[in-house]
Design an enzyme around this catalytic site. Structure first.
Site, PDB file in Angstrom:
ATOM      1  CG  ASP A   1      30.072  14.086   7.872  1.00 39.51           C
ATOM      2  OD1 ASP A   1      30.676  14.969   8.494  1.00 39.51           O
ATOM      3  OD2 ASP A   1      30.115  13.965   6.630  1.00 39.51           O
TER       4      ASP A   1
ATOM      5  N   GLY B   1      29.224  18.127   8.941  1.00 36.60           N
ATOM      6  CA  GLY B   1      28.245  17.042   9.065  1.00 36.60           C
ATOM      7  C   GLY B   1      27.501  16.743   7.783  1.00 36.60           C
TER       8      GLY B   1
HETATM    9  N1  LIG Z   1      29.388   6.716  -6.455  1.00 40.16           N
HETATM   10  C1  LIG Z   1      30.607   6.211  -6.321  1.00 40.16           C
HETATM   11  N2  LIG Z   1      30.899   5.041  -6.905  1.00 40.16           N
HETATM   12  C2  LIG Z   1      32.115   4.505  -6.769  1.00 40.16           C
HETATM   13  N3  LIG Z   1      33.119   5.066  -6.063  1.00 40.16           N
HETATM   14  C3  LIG Z   1      32.889   6.245  -5.466  1.00 40.16           C
HETATM   15  C4  LIG Z   1      31.618   6.865  -5.563  1.00 40.16           C
HETATM   16  N4  LIG Z   1      31.662   8.002  -4.869  1.00 40.16           N
HETATM   17  C5  LIG Z   1      32.915   8.067  -4.380  1.00 40.16           C
HETATM   18  N5  LIG Z   1      33.659   7.035  -4.735  1.00 40.16           N
HETATM   19  C6  LIG Z   1      35.060   6.776  -4.370  1.00 40.16           C
HETATM   20  O1  LIG Z   1      35.229   6.988  -2.985  1.00 40.16           O
HETATM   21  C7  LIG Z   1      36.186   8.009  -2.713  1.00 40.16           C
HETATM   22  C8  LIG Z   1      35.805   8.915  -1.572  1.00 40.16           C
HETATM   23  O2  LIG Z   1      34.467   9.395  -1.698  1.00 40.16           O
HETATM   24  P1  LIG Z   1      33.888  10.570  -0.774  1.00 40.16           P
HETATM   25  O3  LIG Z   1      34.582  11.823  -1.058  1.00 40.16           O
HETATM   26  O4  LIG Z   1      32.415  10.551  -0.885  1.00 40.16           O
HETATM   27  O5  LIG Z   1      34.365  10.163   0.669  1.00 40.16           O
HETATM   28  P2  LIG Z   1      33.753   9.136   1.670  1.00 40.16           P
HETATM   29  O6  LIG Z   1      34.509   7.877   1.621  1.00 40.16           O
HETATM   30  O7  LIG Z   1      32.282   9.010   1.456  1.00 40.16           O
HETATM   31  O8  LIG Z   1      34.072   9.856   3.027  1.00 40.16           O
HETATM   32  P3  LIG Z   1      33.438  11.243   3.542  1.00 40.16           P
HETATM   33  O9  LIG Z   1      32.231  11.547   2.732  1.00 40.16           O
HETATM   34  O10 LIG Z   1      33.137  10.974   4.978  1.00 40.16           O
HETATM   35  O11 LIG Z   1      34.535  12.224   3.360  1.00 40.16           O
HETATM   36  C9  LIG Z   1      36.307   8.762  -4.032  1.00 40.16           C
HETATM   37  O12 LIG Z   1      37.601   9.220  -4.159  1.00 40.16           O
HETATM   38  C10 LIG Z   1      36.000   7.717  -5.062  1.00 40.16           C
HETATM   39  O13 LIG Z   1      37.156   7.024  -5.376  1.00 40.16           O
HETATM   40  O1  LIG Z   2      37.529  17.788   2.695  1.00 38.70           O
HETATM   41  P1  LIG Z   2      36.493  18.613   2.004  1.00 38.70           P
HETATM   42  O2  LIG Z   2      36.471  18.374   0.538  1.00 38.70           O
HETATM   43  O3  LIG Z   2      36.594  20.052   2.372  1.00 38.70           O
HETATM   44  O4  LIG Z   2      35.081  18.081   2.508  1.00 38.70           O
HETATM   45  C1  LIG Z   2      34.433  18.560   3.631  1.00 38.70           C
HETATM   46  C2  LIG Z   2      33.280  17.657   3.980  1.00 38.70           C
HETATM   47  O5  LIG Z   2      33.774  16.395   4.350  1.00 38.70           O
HETATM   48  C3  LIG Z   2      33.372  16.088   5.674  1.00 38.70           C
HETATM   49  O6  LIG Z   2      34.411  16.554   6.526  1.00 38.70           O
HETATM   50  C4  LIG Z   2      33.239  14.607   5.899  1.00 38.70           C
HETATM   51  O7  LIG Z   2      32.246  14.075   5.092  1.00 38.70           O
HETATM   52  C5  LIG Z   2      32.101  16.888   5.884  1.00 38.70           C
HETATM   53  O8  LIG Z   2      31.783  17.056   7.240  1.00 38.70           O
HETATM   54  C6  LIG Z   2      32.428  18.152   5.121  1.00 38.70           C
HETATM   55  O9  LIG Z   2      31.266  18.730   4.609  1.00 38.70           O
END
Ligand SMILES: Nc1ncnc2c1ncn2[C@@H]1O[C@H](COP(=O)(O)OP(=O)(O)OP(=O)(O)O)[C@@H](O)[C@H]1O
Ligand SMILES: O=P(O)(O)OC[C@H]1O[C@](O)(CO)[C@@H](O)[C@@H]1O
Ligand SMILES: [Mg+2]
Length: 367
Positions: free
Chosen positions: A144, A187
């Site tokens: 993203d 995104g």
């Molecule tokens: N608010 C939070 N506080 C602490 N840990 C968190 C929180 N949100 C998410 N996590 C941890 O981070 C991991 C991944 O979170 P998330 O699904 O938001 O992915 P990301 O690392 O932000 O990557 P993306 O959003 O790009 O997929 C979760 O499995 C959880 O363990």
């Molecule tokens: O893997 P999932 O749970 O389908 O999440 C999809 C989301 O994760 C992302 O691939 C990365 O944050 C976004 O672009 C999309 O909205």
């Protein structure tokens, strides 16, 4: 001096996977072993593996041949927040802070420094582990490209390449059938993939979360093309795009995910509105996880390698609690407290790239 204190490091990948994770694992492992003589332990399935003690020794041999591979050899999870983790107690499911179990597991494994690769969610936990005294070095990842403090995250360039190729392919079929083709790209709340692929793929209209649109403006752009003899059009829609005064389109709520909203469906909505307003047959394509799978682009391989090497150097110099960053063409770092405290990095509606696209006649539905 600090270097001598580190003997063993751990690495985990969290959040949605993205192209470039394997090159990062490779860069961290090779630099740690070849440059500093450290041992490397992989933690599988994100924070879940930290809780379950799911560890695997990483050697030069075991990470060989992964540079061009998509996904992550360590697996990933976008659930399993150890600070709010579901466990069974007296036959009931309750949420508890089990982060101490994770800390104890890595201590037992003799891990001196944790390398944590992830997006905002993963890095929120990384910050919380750093606050508990764990020596953490963070590496930003997300297709993203919405993480604050760093200019570009790896995975983004590959996602843009995939979306651009999709647009090239949609062009020929749109033209053959005089159709309007709508491509919905990922995104979340940031329109980086939509904006970049839209420009690279020659879209006629780009709809971004950051620029709410009026569908009548979109239809007008398409009608103006028709008046110039172009009876087909290409529209790129970021999944978080919304109408002026409207709401984002939610596809589903994943209850046990810390970030439970999954976007999707706006492409179909835009396509059906445009069919009615313009009269052309219209089709919608949701590009989905194709943007996240497969081999990383050469520029993502280079970027993830740079992030990985720099992260190891940061640890060697004792700068824990930080995330490696790319600023211009320079590798640098910022504290996890700053990174998590900041808002997501969004497209500037008045920025140079949007203005350039507008100068090229690309519509954004706002005027
Ligand atoms: N608010 C939070 N506080 C602490 N840990 C968190 C929180 N949100 C998410 N996590 C941890 O981070 C991991 C991944 O979170 P998330 O699904 O938001 O992915 P990301 O690392 O932000 O990557 P993306 O959003 O790009 O997929 C979760 O499995 C959880 O363990
Ligand atoms: O893997 P999932 O749970 O389908 O999440 C999809 C989301 O994760 C992302 O691939 C990365 O944050 C976004 O672009 C999309 O909205
Ligand atoms: Mg996230």
């Amino acid at each position: 001096m600090v270097v001598n204190k580190i003997k063993r490091i751990g690495i985990l990948t969290g959040g949605g996977d993205c192209p470039g994770l394997n090159p990062v694992i490779r860069a961290v492992t090779r630099t740690a072993i070849l440059e500093y003589g450290w041992e490397v332990v992989g933690i599988r399935n994100g924070y879940k593996g930290m809780y379950n003690g799911d560890f695997v020794e990483l050697t030069l041999d075991s990470i060989s041949g992964i540079l061009h591979e998509g996904g992550t050899i360590l697996y990933s999870s976008n659930k399993d927040n150890l600070f709010d983790y579901q466990v069974e107690e007296d036959g009931k499911l309750v949420n508890k802070d089990v982060s101490d179990v994770g800390v104890e597991n890595i201590r037992k494994m003799g891990i001196d420094v944790m390398f944590i690769v992830g997006g905002d969610g993963t890095l929120t936990s990384a910050r919380d582990f750093a606050r508990k005294g764990v020596k953490v070095v963070a590496i930003p990842k997300t297709i993203d490209n919405d993480l604050a403090s760093t200019d570009t995250t790896f995975g983004f360039s590959t996602a843009v390449d995939v979306a651009t190729e999709a647009l090239d392919r949609l062009h020929t079929t749109a033209s053959s059938h005089h159709r309007i083709m709508v491509l919905e790209v990922m995104g979340r709340y940031a329109g980086w993939i939509a904006l970049h692929s839209g420009i690279a793929g020659g879209a006629d209209v780009i709809l971004l979360p950051e620029i709410p649109y009026d569908i009548r403006n979109v239809a007008r752009t398409i009608e103006e093309r028709k008046a110039r003899g172009k009876n087909f059009s290409i529209v790129v829609v970021g999944e978080g795009a919304k109408e002026i005064g409207g709401d984002i389109t939610v596809r589903e709520i994943i209850k046990d995910s810390p970030d439970p909203i999954r976007l999707g469906g706006i492409g179909i909505k835009v396509a059906s509105q445009l069919e009615k307003l313009c009269g052309n047959e219209t089709r919608a394509t949701i590009l989905g996880h194709l943007q996240r799978g497969g081999s990383p682009s050469s520029s993502d391989r280079i970027l993830s390698t740079r992030y990985g090497v720099e992260a190891v150097k940061l640890a060697a110099s004792g700068k824990f609690g930080n995330m490696v960053t790319l600023k211009g063409d320079h590798m640098s770092y910022d504290s996890l407290e700053n990174v998590i405290g900041r808002k997501s990095k969004l497209v500037n509606p008045n920025g140079e790239l949007v203005e350039a696209a507008k100068s090229m006649g690309i519509g954004f539905g706002d005027e």
